[in-house]
Design an enzyme around this catalytic site. Sequence first.
Site, mmCIF file in Angstrom:
data_model
loop_
_atom_site.group_PDB
_atom_site.id
_atom_site.type_symbol
_atom_site.label_atom_id
_atom_site.label_comp_id
_atom_site.label_asym_id
_atom_site.label_seq_id
_atom_site.Cartn_x
_atom_site.Cartn_y
_atom_site.Cartn_z
ATOM 1 N N GLU A 153 74.901 110.754 -26.403
ATOM 2 C CA GLU A 153 73.585 109.586 -26.361
ATOM 3 C C GLU A 153 72.892 110.219 -25.571
ATOM 4 O O GLU A 153 72.072 110.697 -25.282
ATOM 5 C CB GLU A 153 73.871 108.958 -25.022
ATOM 6 C CG GLU A 153 73.149 107.328 -25.358
ATOM 7 C CD GLU A 153 73.443 106.187 -24.520
ATOM 8 O OE1 GLU A 153 72.689 105.672 -23.925
ATOM 9 O OE2 GLU A 153 74.723 106.204 -24.031
ATOM 10 N N LYS A 172 69.460 109.680 -24.443
ATOM 11 C CA LYS A 172 68.923 108.166 -23.750
ATOM 12 C C LYS A 172 67.699 108.526 -22.824
ATOM 13 O O LYS A 172 67.020 107.557 -22.773
ATOM 14 C CB LYS A 172 69.550 108.923 -22.064
ATOM 15 C CG LYS A 172 69.543 108.091 -20.847
ATOM 16 C CD LYS A 172 70.428 106.596 -21.298
ATOM 17 C CE LYS A 172 71.143 106.420 -21.888
ATOM 18 N NZ LYS A 172 72.334 104.908 -21.337
ATOM 19 N N HIS A 199 72.571 111.099 -16.744
ATOM 20 C CA HIS A 199 71.953 109.176 -17.456
ATOM 21 C C HIS A 199 71.457 109.032 -17.049
ATOM 22 O O HIS A 199 70.364 108.252 -17.755
ATOM 23 C CB HIS A 199 73.393 108.511 -16.632
ATOM 24 C CG HIS A 199 73.205 107.189 -17.414
ATOM 25 N ND1 HIS A 199 72.760 106.035 -16.451
ATOM 26 C CD2 HIS A 199 73.634 106.672 -18.478
ATOM 27 C CE1 HIS A 199 72.492 105.224 -17.435
ATOM 28 N NE2 HIS A 199 73.690 105.022 -18.605
ATOM 29 N N GLU A 212 81.938 111.398 -24.181
ATOM 30 C CA GLU A 212 80.561 110.911 -24.647
ATOM 31 C C GLU A 212 79.652 111.567 -23.327
ATOM 32 O O GLU A 212 80.232 111.706 -21.704
ATOM 33 C CB GLU A 212 80.728 110.011 -24.267
ATOM 34 C CG GLU A 212 79.254 108.843 -24.902
ATOM 35 C CD GLU A 212 78.609 108.121 -23.388
ATOM 36 O OE1 GLU A 212 77.391 108.174 -23.436
ATOM 37 O OE2 GLU A 212 79.323 108.741 -22.619
ATOM 38 N N ASP A 244 86.116 105.132 -18.861
ATOM 39 C CA ASP A 244 86.046 106.507 -17.522
ATOM 40 C C ASP A 244 87.431 106.830 -17.661
ATOM 41 O O ASP A 244 87.626 107.793 -17.335
ATOM 42 C CB ASP A 244 85.733 105.235 -16.730
ATOM 43 C CG ASP A 244 84.114 105.040 -16.321
ATOM 44 O OD1 ASP A 244 83.409 105.439 -17.783
ATOM 45 O OD2 ASP A 244 83.856 104.033 -15.735
ATOM 46 N N HIS A 290 84.082 108.919 -21.524
ATOM 47 C CA HIS A 290 82.860 108.290 -21.379
ATOM 48 C C HIS A 290 82.210 109.662 -19.667
ATOM 49 O O HIS A 290 83.241 108.978 -18.495
ATOM 50 C CB HIS A 290 83.081 106.621 -20.797
ATOM 51 C CG HIS A 290 81.265 106.007 -20.864
ATOM 52 N ND1 HIS A 290 81.156 105.656 -19.540
ATOM 53 C CD2 HIS A 290 80.311 105.637 -21.205
ATOM 54 C CE1 HIS A 290 79.885 104.765 -19.201
ATOM 55 N NE2 HIS A 290 79.916 105.605 -20.575
ATOM 56 N N ARG A 291 81.060 108.998 -20.380
ATOM 57 C CA ARG A 291 80.698 110.517 -19.657
ATOM 58 C C ARG A 291 81.523 111.608 -18.992
ATOM 59 O O ARG A 291 81.497 112.479 -18.279
ATOM 60 C CB ARG A 291 80.010 109.794 -18.400
ATOM 61 C CG ARG A 291 78.821 108.571 -19.166
ATOM 62 C CD ARG A 291 78.209 107.976 -17.505
ATOM 63 N NE ARG A 291 77.554 106.813 -17.918
ATOM 64 C CZ ARG A 291 76.923 105.860 -17.346
ATOM 65 N NH1 ARG A 291 76.985 105.962 -15.758
ATOM 66 N NH2 ARG A 291 76.917 104.604 -17.827
ATOM 67 N N ASP A 346 75.198 111.985 -21.599
ATOM 68 C CA ASP A 346 73.968 111.395 -21.448
ATOM 69 C C ASP A 346 73.216 112.520 -21.827
ATOM 70 O O ASP A 346 72.683 113.756 -20.825
ATOM 71 C CB ASP A 346 73.530 110.484 -21.461
ATOM 72 C CG ASP A 346 74.319 109.172 -21.250
ATOM 73 O OD1 ASP A 346 73.992 108.880 -21.595
ATOM 74 O OD2 ASP A 346 76.031 109.527 -19.801
#
Length: 225
Positions: A101, A103, A49, A34, A220, A7-8, A36
């Site tokens: 993503e 965003k 993000h 992943e 994360d 995640h990120r 954004d």
Amino acid sequence: MVVKVGHRGAAGHEPENTLRGFRRAMELGADMVELDVQICGSGELVVIHDGTVDRTTDGAGEVAEMTLDELRSLDAGMGERVPTLQEVIDLAAGRIGINIELKGPGTAGPALEQIRRALESGWEVADFQVSSFRLEELSTFRELSGDVRTGVLYAIDDGGVMDFAERNRAYSLNPHHRAVTVDLVARAHDAGLKVYAWTVNEAMDIGNMRGLGVDGVISDYPDRI
């Protein structure tokens, strides 16, 4: 096999949405990262993000009103800079998949352009997934692309998520992990949809997701999956 998605990047270990974080996710054995994307004031797709830089950098202001050079002048944590999507694609090439993503508004077309360039340089369609809470962006993306995988992000299902996913030929449902049930996974699989749960950080929750039969876990801490 559960797909391990950082995640990120690996936001539990490194500054989120930075090249340092994406490298760490690779080192920790993630299958995908992943990230954004937003459009900055000079038109580039940048990986951040929030709509402002206030939380994740030492600066202040709206991403949409700042040029790439202005964003580059900021510290995004541990000396890292806000990267462009192209920089992440270059870093990840041949090493790891990317879940993009959408965003910010208007990101569907530019994201697809960069994915297409990557596909021309040797990436596979399966290396990418495009997800969003913005259903209009996903609809636009699907109208532009018939083959790149999409995921419908949501926290609470208002009753229309499955219908939207099927109508838009989505690849997956991407619910918050608290929304995942045995019934949801079964209905998704019956409809030909994968289930990617987010953001699952605790060992017990990760174990629960595996027990419920999800196809991917976004965390994360990709090393915990």
